[in-house]
Scaffold this active site. Structure first.
Site, PDB file in Angstrom:
ATOM      1  N   LYS A 296       0.867  -1.184   0.000  1.00  0.00           N
ATOM      2  CA  LYS A 296       0.000   0.000   0.000  1.00  0.00           C
ATOM      3  C   LYS A 296       0.899   1.227   0.000  1.00  0.00           C
ATOM      4  O   LYS A 296       1.673   1.456   0.930  1.00  0.00           O
ATOM      5  CB  LYS A 296      -0.916   0.013   1.215  1.00  0.00           C
ATOM      6  N   LYS A 349      -2.214  -1.556  -3.650  1.00  0.00           N
ATOM      7  CA  LYS A 349      -3.039  -0.342  -3.666  1.00  0.00           C
ATOM      8  C   LYS A 349      -2.121   0.859  -3.824  1.00  0.00           C
ATOM      9  O   LYS A 349      -1.157   0.983  -3.066  1.00  0.00           O
ATOM     10  CB  LYS A 349      -3.836  -0.246  -2.372  1.00  0.00           C
TER      11      LYS A 349
END
Length: 428
Positions: A296, A349
């Site tokens: 992320k 992400k």
């Protein structure tokens, strides 16, 4: 079925299902008559194949036995078939050149839609989507300004209705993100593990209505933190790792107790996957999966999401715990840590700007790979479409296909419902 074609000044009679070659589009089930001007150039004589035509014995049954049919062919009396289509003419002025000496012509496999479909390497279906849904305590669904088409859904009504719409088109996986009242936020995010909080209540309601629905839950403190960070903040601004992990374990257990199928730690604290696995197992939730936000990044693409949850950091940024967008190899160390700690699914992400990282994880792990097409990606496509710069539907579907092609087994996307409807329409 009949068709009549006559040369010279005439009328052309067409029947649905036959193309008379003169650009007519007869109504469904109706014959039509169209005059041809005497001044129009003479058309070449056209042949129309009919099931009852004596011109092609191969089309109608003759009543002969297999032996008689074979004897006819051996004797040189093979039934006549339609002629091979003529070679299409090139436009005037096309240069006459010898064929290139190519053994391989990749365009051969792209020649028609049927061929392209047969050789398509990557497939996408509604079952590949996880639908992120924002929820709040209110009765009404409220639009999110930065995310056209997305809403904060009332947990008792709007949420249930939206899940019903998703299931109608084959989506059976969702992930919940709560808009928590400011009065319930605190520096330690204790509301995150309240068994009667917004997320646990919503899980219980959905499981009562849709027992086989797969519910993912976000495990992080930022929706519950008065500081807007994913962890507990020390007075000098440092995000405390181990103390935060302690809170995350209690949050994950609370969500599992309510009926969550997959808990998804998005906080990026070190060691949280192993700690959550141990906490879940100790409480008898061995069946609950962990989808770790493995890679992320501290991305600028999250802006609209933070508006949706009203969870912007009160100060600073998240760069001390989320990954540097410039780093690629670092994702491998996160992968190894999450796998060794017991993650069941690995997530990247954002999605589209990080296709190389999706492929990196895919090539180095046999675990399912998830990609999150985040709010900024969604909103840019929506904005470009509103301005008339792009075709929203085509760009939406291409972006999702690219995530699948890079190696994502599942995609978290706000386009889930819209894209699933497109896919269902294509199957009809």
């Amino acid at each position: 079925m009949a068709a009549t074609v006559v040369n010279g000044p005439c009328r052309v009679r067409c029947v649905m299902g036959l193309d008379c070659g003169v650009g007519l589009k007869p109504g469904a089930g109706l014959s039509c008559w169209a005059p041809i001007s005497p001044t129009r150039p003479r058309l070449p004589r056209l042949s129309v194949v009919r099931a009852s035509s004596p011109q092609y014995d191969a089309i109608s049954k003759t009543g002969k036995s297999i032996e008689e049919s074979e004897a006819d062919v051996v004797a040189g009396n093979a039934p006549q078939a339609p002629p091979a289509p003529p070679k299409p003419a090139a436009p005037a002025g096309t240069p006459v050149v010898p064929s290139l000496p190519l053994n391989r012509r990749p365009r051969r496999n792209r020649r028609t839609g049927v061929l392209r479909s047969a050789f398509q390497e990557t497939q996408i279906s509604p079952s590949n989507f996880v639908y992120p849904l924002f929820i709040h305590e209110g009765e009404e669904d409220t639009p999110i300004g930065a995310m056209p088409g997305c809403y904060r859904l009332g947990w008792r009504h709007g949420l249930v209705e939206e899940v019903g719409k998703a299931r109608d088109v084959g989506i059976n996986s969702i992930i919940l993100f709560p808009k928590v009242p400011d009065a319930l936020k605190s520096p330690t995010g204790d509301e995150s593990y309240n068994d009667d909080g917004l997320v646990p209540r919503s899980i219980r309601l959905l499981k009562d209505k849709y027992p086989d629905l797969i519910i993912y839950t976000d495990v992080a403190l930022d929706p519950y933190s008065s500081d807007g960070h994913d962890g507990i903040v020390r007075e000098d601004g440092v995000i405390m790792n181990d103390e935060t992990v302690h809170q995350l374990c209690k949050q994950a257990v609370s969500q599992a107790r309510a009926g969550a199928d997959v808990v998804a730690p998005s906080d990026m604290m070190d060691g949280r996957v192993g700690a959550i696995r141990s906490a879940l197992d100790a409480e008898g939730f061995q069946h609950v999966s962990i989808m770790s936000y493995t890679a992320k990044y501290a991305s600028a693409f999250y802006g609209p999401f933070r508006e949706a949850l009203d969870s912007n950091p009160r100060f600073g940024d998240k760069k001390t715990y989320q990954m540097n967008p410039a780093n690629y190899r670092e994702a491998m160390s996160e992968l190894h840590a999450d796998v060794s700690e017991g993650a069941d699914i690995l997530l990247v992400k954002p999605g589209l700007p990080y296709l190389d990282v999706v492929r990196l994880l895919r090539d180095n792990s046999s675990l399912p790979i998830a990609a999150y097409q985040v709010s900024g990606e969604y909103s840019m496509i929506k904005a470009g479409a509103v301005l008339g710069m792009i075709d929203e539907e085509k760009v939406m579907m291409e972006s999702l296909m690219c995530l699948r092609r890079a190696g994502a087994d599942i995609i978290l996307t706000y386009f889930a419902l819209q894209a699933a409807r497109v896919l269902c329409a294509q199957k009809r």
